[in-house]
Design a protein around this motif. Sequence first.
Motif, PDB file in Angstrom:
ATOM      1  N   THR A   1       9.022 -31.963  17.796  1.00 34.25           N
ATOM      2  CA  THR A   1       9.331 -31.345  16.502  1.00 34.25           C
ATOM      3  C   THR A   1       8.190 -31.525  15.515  1.00 34.25           C
ATOM      4  OG1 THR A   1      11.699 -31.691  16.811  1.00 34.25           O
ATOM      5  CG2 THR A   1      10.935 -31.372  14.555  1.00 34.25           C
ATOM      6  N   PHE A   2       7.676 -32.739  15.408  1.00 34.50           N
ATOM      7  CA  PHE A   2       6.586 -33.003  14.471  1.00 34.50           C
ATOM      8  C   PHE A   2       5.299 -32.307  14.894  1.00 34.50           C
ATOM      9  CE2 PHE A   2       8.977 -37.214  13.837  1.00 34.50           C
ATOM     10  CZ  PHE A   2       9.809 -36.653  12.885  1.00 34.50           C
ATOM     11  N   LEU A   3       5.003 -32.339  16.187  1.00 35.07           N
ATOM     12  CA  LEU A   3       3.787 -31.683  16.679  1.00 35.07           C
ATOM     13  C   LEU A   3       3.820 -30.186  16.396  1.00 35.07           C
ATOM     14  CD1 LEU A   3       3.344 -33.553  20.082  1.00 35.07           C
ATOM     15  CD2 LEU A   3       1.798 -33.670  18.114  1.00 35.07           C
ATOM     16  N   GLN A   4       4.998 -29.602  16.542  1.00 29.89           N
ATOM     17  CA  GLN A   4       5.130 -28.168  16.257  1.00 29.89           C
ATOM     18  C   GLN A   4       4.798 -27.891  14.789  1.00 29.89           C
ATOM     19  OE1 GLN A   4       8.866 -25.225  16.534  1.00 29.89           O
ATOM     20  NE2 GLN A   4       8.405 -26.253  18.472  1.00 29.89           N
TER      21      GLN A   4
ATOM     22  N   THR B   1      -4.952 -45.471  12.952  1.00 29.79           N
ATOM     23  CA  THR B   1      -4.748 -45.026  11.567  1.00 29.79           C
ATOM     24  C   THR B   1      -3.284 -44.644  11.424  1.00 29.79           C
ATOM     25  OG1 THR B   1      -7.014 -44.265  11.201  1.00 29.79           O
ATOM     26  CG2 THR B   1      -5.304 -43.267   9.848  1.00 29.79           C
ATOM     27  N   LEU B   2      -2.609 -45.258  10.467  1.00 36.65           N
ATOM     28  CA  LEU B   2      -1.182 -45.046  10.254  1.00 36.65           C
ATOM     29  C   LEU B   2      -0.942 -44.045   9.134  1.00 36.65           C
ATOM     30  CD1 LEU B   2      -0.101 -48.813  10.236  1.00 36.65           C
ATOM     31  CD2 LEU B   2      -0.321 -47.295  12.211  1.00 36.65           C
ATOM     32  N   TYR B   3       0.176 -43.332   9.248  1.00 40.50           N
ATOM     33  CA  TYR B   3       0.594 -42.429   8.170  1.00 40.50           C
ATOM     34  C   TYR B   3       2.061 -42.723   7.883  1.00 40.50           C
ATOM     35  CZ  TYR B   3       0.624 -38.389   5.127  1.00 40.50           C
ATOM     36  OH  TYR B   3       0.695 -37.588   4.010  1.00 40.50           O
ATOM     37  N   PRO B   4       2.479 -42.767   6.600  1.00 38.08           N
ATOM     38  CA  PRO B   4       3.806 -43.287   6.264  1.00 38.08           C
ATOM     39  C   PRO B   4       5.001 -42.431   6.657  1.00 38.08           C
ATOM     40  CG  PRO B   4       2.665 -42.516   4.292  1.00 38.08           C
ATOM     41  CD  PRO B   4       1.663 -42.495   5.405  1.00 38.08           C
ATOM     42  N   THR B   5       4.818 -41.145   6.891  1.00 37.00           N
ATOM     43  CA  THR B   5       5.935 -40.294   7.312  1.00 37.00           C
ATOM     44  C   THR B   5       5.426 -39.173   8.202  1.00 37.00           C
ATOM     45  OG1 THR B   5       7.638 -38.710   6.599  1.00 37.00           O
ATOM     46  CG2 THR B   5       5.749 -39.010   5.141  1.00 37.00           C
ATOM     47  N   PRO B   6       6.146 -38.866   9.265  1.00 34.25           N
ATOM     48  CA  PRO B   6       5.719 -37.761  10.140  1.00 34.25           C
ATOM     49  C   PRO B   6       6.079 -36.386   9.589  1.00 34.25           C
ATOM     50  CG  PRO B   6       7.718 -38.755  10.990  1.00 34.25           C
ATOM     51  CD  PRO B   6       7.321 -39.579   9.801  1.00 34.25           C
ATOM     52  N   LEU B   7       6.758 -36.346   8.445  1.00 32.49           N
ATOM     53  CA  LEU B   7       7.286 -35.083   7.924  1.00 32.49           C
ATOM     54  C   LEU B   7       6.292 -34.289   7.071  1.00 32.49           C
ATOM     55  CD1 LEU B   7      10.824 -36.366   6.929  1.00 32.49           C
ATOM     56  CD2 LEU B   7      10.269 -34.897   8.868  1.00 32.49           C
ATOM     57  N   HIS B   8       5.125 -34.846   6.792  1.00 29.22           N
ATOM     58  CA  HIS B   8       4.143 -34.147   5.957  1.00 29.22           C
ATOM     59  C   HIS B   8       3.295 -33.211   6.823  1.00 29.22           C
ATOM     60  CE1 HIS B   8       4.244 -37.373   2.520  1.00 29.22           C
ATOM     61  NE2 HIS B   8       5.365 -36.687   2.634  1.00 29.22           N
ATOM     62  N   TYR B   9       3.873 -32.064   7.149  1.00 29.87           N
ATOM     63  CA  TYR B   9       3.235 -31.150   8.099  1.00 29.87           C
ATOM     64  C   TYR B   9       1.900 -30.598   7.598  1.00 29.87           C
ATOM     65  CZ  TYR B   9       7.767 -31.249  10.436  1.00 29.87           C
ATOM     66  OH  TYR B   9       8.908 -31.655  11.085  1.00 29.87           O
ATOM     67  N   LYS B  10       1.767 -30.407   6.305  1.00 27.22           N
ATOM     68  CA  LYS B  10       0.513 -29.849   5.767  1.00 27.22           C
ATOM     69  C   LYS B  10      -0.548 -30.927   5.554  1.00 27.22           C
ATOM     70  CE  LYS B  10       2.618 -25.848   3.491  1.00 27.22           C
ATOM     71  NZ  LYS B  10       2.835 -25.130   2.199  1.00 27.22           N
ATOM     72  N   GLN B  11      -0.121 -32.107   5.090  1.00 30.88           N
ATOM     73  CA  GLN B  11      -1.086 -33.157   4.775  1.00 30.88           C
ATOM     74  C   GLN B  11      -1.691 -33.798   6.023  1.00 30.88           C
ATOM     75  OE1 GLN B  11       1.951 -32.702   3.484  1.00 30.88           O
ATOM     76  NE2 GLN B  11       2.186 -33.658   1.456  1.00 30.88           N
ATOM     77  N   ILE B  12      -0.909 -33.957   7.065  1.00 34.02           N
ATOM     78  CA  ILE B  12      -1.375 -34.672   8.252  1.00 34.02           C
ATOM     79  C   ILE B  12      -2.540 -33.969   8.938  1.00 34.02           C
ATOM     80  CG2 ILE B  12      -0.685 -35.280  10.629  1.00 34.02           C
ATOM     81  CD1 ILE B  12       1.905 -36.402   9.386  1.00 34.02           C
TER      82      ILE B  12
ATOM     83  N   PHE C   1      -6.577 -35.347  23.020  1.00 38.02           N
ATOM     84  CA  PHE C   1      -5.233 -35.000  23.486  1.00 38.02           C
ATOM     85  C   PHE C   1      -4.181 -35.561  22.528  1.00 38.02           C
ATOM     86  CE2 PHE C   1      -6.945 -38.465  26.129  1.00 38.02           C
ATOM     87  CZ  PHE C   1      -6.090 -39.514  25.834  1.00 38.02           C
ATOM     88  N   ALA C   2      -2.990 -34.993  22.634  1.00 38.65           N
ATOM     89  CA  ALA C   2      -1.840 -35.470  21.871  1.00 38.65           C
ATOM     90  C   ALA C   2      -0.794 -35.941  22.866  1.00 38.65           C
ATOM     91  CB  ALA C   2      -1.277 -34.359  20.993  1.00 38.65           C
ATOM     92  N   ILE C   3      -0.104 -37.023  22.530  1.00 35.24           N
ATOM     93  CA  ILE C   3       0.916 -37.588  23.412  1.00 35.24           C
ATOM     94  C   ILE C   3       2.268 -37.431  22.743  1.00 35.24           C
ATOM     95  CG2 ILE C   3       1.714 -39.636  24.638  1.00 35.24           C
ATOM     96  CD1 ILE C   3      -1.194 -40.643  24.545  1.00 35.24           C
ATOM     97  N   ALA C   4       3.186 -36.785  23.448  1.00 40.95           N
ATOM     98  CA  ALA C   4       4.514 -36.505  22.905  1.00 40.95           C
ATOM     99  C   ALA C   4       5.564 -37.326  23.637  1.00 40.95           C
ATOM    100  CB  ALA C   4       4.833 -35.020  23.044  1.00 40.95           C
TER     101      ALA C   4
END
Length: 531
Positions: A291-294, A263-274, A310-313
Amino acid sequence: MTSAAVGQTRSFVALESDRSLFDALRAAAATHGGSTPCLADAETPAIPYSKAIIGSRILGRKVAAGTAPGEAVAVLLPNVVGLVLTIFGLNAEGRVAALLNFTAGARNLLSAVDTAKARVIVTSRRFIAMAELDDVVTALEQSKTPDGAPRKIVYLEDVRTSIGALDKARGVASGILDRVRSPGPAANRDKPAVILFTSGTEGHPKGVVLTNGNLLSNARQIFDHADGELTPSDHFFNPLPIFHSFGLTAGTLTPILNGMQATLYPTPLHYKQIPKLIAERRPTVLLATDTFLQGYGRSADNGDLDSLRFAIAGAEKVKEPTRALFKKSGVLLLEGYGATECAPVLACNLPKAHAPGSVGRLLPGLEFRITPVEGISDGGRLYIRGPNVMAGYLKADRPGELQPPADGWHDTGDIIDLDDEGFVRIKGRAKRFAKIAGEMVSLAVVETLAADVWPEETHVALTEADPKRGEQLILMTERASPERSALVKAAQKAGLPELWVPKRIMTVPEIPRLGSGKVDFPAAARMMVSG
């Protein structure tokens, strides 16, 4: 391990890499079932393999029209289903997708299309309007190739309206034939599949040419390295831009080609929406940078991240506060490492085998050399050779001309240490060491020191000339009121000499970053010079 070492990881044979990217999509459909969901985005429900194959065929014929086999077609799109279908479709038609970094600015984008000698640029009117890129697209449309050929902008909206009953019938017929057709010749392995571009923050961006074999090998290396941790029941959530190799291979191709949904999301900067979309779509694996995970960890409400195993950074060092945020949510945070020139993944921690502070063990099928670096005793410079190492660079001064790595070896430019258990620890970039009074000082270690003292902010270690000691350290930080004495105490506790403590600290509102999430070090250096 000493700084002079040569080695090879366990053997790796990927028969699937002896084909094209599109043929690998067909093979995945045959293995996992044409009705199995494989791809979605923020607005599009998951589509099955069969629809992905037909959609790729239809789009590929349309956007490749007027171009020649082997020609690069530039693609300027965000993370949406249409982008992935365009990549597969161009591949099916024997074209090369040159994926443009839409955050790079007009100068770098013009340089990139010149370097790839791309005559056609595929984009979307809706995207251009939302991203406010009208001036950039106008500049691209008015430009010419290095050979003097005019450029053409192809909008996906126009492509969609031009698709008639005959196009759909041909697409369906091709899809049916694709299910029974044998894979193409093994020679497809060495044909270019995509061109990615370096950031271009210093000089012009370089094109990195990755072949079908590079991408398919790395997707399989990742899956094999996971050692059973990934199964077809997994579901990847990928907010990282596909013009970045981590987002392309790890976040998109690896799941799709191994029977998992992306599942793709258009920008990693949407901290609340994601986090909210994660709660809705229920993925099991998340990929992002520290930075984005934080940002996601801080914005998530209770239960938003519950589906994640899990999350991969990657792309930047993971900070302890980020790790703690995800641990609080019951999500294991795994750090990995790679290079665009290696398609990109080279190492990654695993749930069963992880060492915090490391980037995990090297993937199978790699040869490596660790060569000594003057002044560094516990590590060396890493060189890699393997099936995922790029075909070569395209450079602005020689457009369209492939410049392969010498004897297949890629110089990562990273200083690493390999411990007795095979875990890789990154000491820093070779060019990110300072020589102070004859001692080599890692700027990455200085940044880690600052992050330990002030974990809530971002910090960058920089250097400037010093007539007495060669260089001196400057710390650029987002910390409002930093005190050098706190760094001195932390260095003493860590057993570091005061030589490693920056002489000067400079506060800025925000550390500059690239679209991939990485710190833009050249921009930070320019900020320092400007005061």
